[in-house]
Design a protein around this motif. Structure first.
Motif, PDB file in Angstrom:
ATOM      1  N   VAL A  12      -8.586  -1.635   2.436  1.00  0.00           N
ATOM      2  CA  VAL A  12      -7.371  -1.941   1.695  1.00  0.00           C
ATOM      3  C   VAL A  12      -7.496  -3.357   1.166  1.00  0.00           C
ATOM      4  O   VAL A  12      -7.769  -4.287   1.926  1.00  0.00           O
ATOM      5  N   MET A  14      -5.669  -6.446  -1.405  1.00  0.00           N
ATOM      6  CA  MET A  14      -4.449  -6.898  -2.061  1.00  0.00           C
ATOM      7  C   MET A  14      -4.756  -7.149  -3.526  1.00  0.00           C
ATOM      8  O   MET A  14      -5.856  -7.551  -3.888  1.00  0.00           O
ATOM      9  N   LEU A  29      -3.558  -2.528  -3.210  1.00  0.00           N
ATOM     10  CA  LEU A  29      -2.128  -2.791  -3.380  1.00  0.00           C
ATOM     11  C   LEU A  29      -1.979  -3.802  -4.501  1.00  0.00           C
ATOM     12  O   LEU A  29      -2.650  -4.827  -4.515  1.00  0.00           O
ATOM     13  N   SER A  32       1.390  -8.181  -2.661  1.00  0.00           N
ATOM     14  CA  SER A  32       1.110  -8.506  -1.265  1.00  0.00           C
ATOM     15  C   SER A  32       2.057  -7.842  -0.280  1.00  0.00           C
ATOM     16  O   SER A  32       2.211  -8.316   0.831  1.00  0.00           O
ATOM     17  N   SER A  33       2.690  -6.760  -0.667  1.00  0.00           N
ATOM     18  CA  SER A  33       3.655  -6.097   0.201  1.00  0.00           C
ATOM     19  C   SER A  33       2.961  -4.992   0.999  1.00  0.00           C
ATOM     20  O   SER A  33       2.577  -3.954   0.457  1.00  0.00           O
ATOM     21  N   LEU A  34       2.795  -5.209   2.302  1.00  0.00           N
ATOM     22  CA  LEU A  34       2.165  -4.207   3.151  1.00  0.00           C
ATOM     23  C   LEU A  34       3.070  -3.013   3.418  1.00  0.00           C
ATOM     24  O   LEU A  34       2.603  -1.972   3.867  1.00  0.00           O
ATOM     25  N   SER A  35       4.353  -3.151   3.114  1.00  0.00           N
ATOM     26  CA  SER A  35       5.262  -2.019   3.298  1.00  0.00           C
ATOM     27  C   SER A  35       4.901  -0.885   2.349  1.00  0.00           C
ATOM     28  O   SER A  35       5.166   0.283   2.639  1.00  0.00           O
ATOM     29  N   LYS A  36       4.270  -1.201   1.229  1.00  0.00           N
ATOM     30  CA  LYS A  36       3.848  -0.152   0.301  1.00  0.00           C
ATOM     31  C   LYS A  36       2.707   0.673   0.879  1.00  0.00           C
ATOM     32  O   LYS A  36       2.583   1.852   0.575  1.00  0.00           O
ATOM     33  N   LEU A  37       1.874   0.075   1.710  1.00  0.00           N
ATOM     34  CA  LEU A  37       0.805   0.825   2.367  1.00  0.00           C
ATOM     35  C   LEU A  37       1.398   1.839   3.332  1.00  0.00           C
ATOM     36  O   LEU A  37       0.993   3.003   3.351  1.00  0.00           O
TER      37      LEU A  37
END
Length: 133
Positions: A12, A14, A29, A32-37
């Motif tokens: 993964v 960024m 992604l 930088s939003s890991l919530s999208k992963l």
């Protein structure tokens, strides 16, 4: 980063990273939003479950039509109507994967422009704004 991403099972990167790292990764992604992963992983499992539901439902409906055909109770018109009905049901079942307002809002806006639901209207959240003197 690129050599580590190349040997990883799932890499993964960024979107703000190096171009080579983004090229070598399996998932990129765009911010930088890991919530999208996490959202993508949950959506993938929902897609697989929905596909399985649709396959099982359509095979079950086809078995019923074949059984009624061998019993002499099915006409061509009823077989076509049942096929169209199954197609519509499968399509409607797949539409449950379409995003709703809570799925689309993944925190893309800054906290000062995040909106709150109040009184039937969307208003700006003023609690995070600096006080003007």
């Amino acid at each position: 980063d690129a050599p580590a991403l190349a040997v990883a099972d799932v890499g993964v990167a960024m979107g703000e990273g190096a171009a080579l790292a983004m090229e070598m990764s399996d998932v990129t992604l765009m911010d930088s939003s890991l919530s999208k992963l996490l959202f993508s992983i949950k959506l993938g499992s929902r897609v697989i479950r929905t596909i399985q539901e649709n396959i099982i439902f359509s095979l079950f409906a086809k078995l019923i039509v074949v059984g009624l055909t061998f019993a002499g109770k099915m006409t061509l018109l009823m077989a076509i109507a049942s096929d169209v009905g199954v197609m519509l049901a499968v399509t409607l079942n797949g539409m449950k994967l379409l995003p709703v307002r809570s799925d689309v809002d993944l925190g893309l806006e800054h906290s000062s422009t995040r909106r709150k639901r109040s009184g039937g209207r969307y208003t700006r959240d003023q609690s995070d704004l600096p006080e003007v003197v």
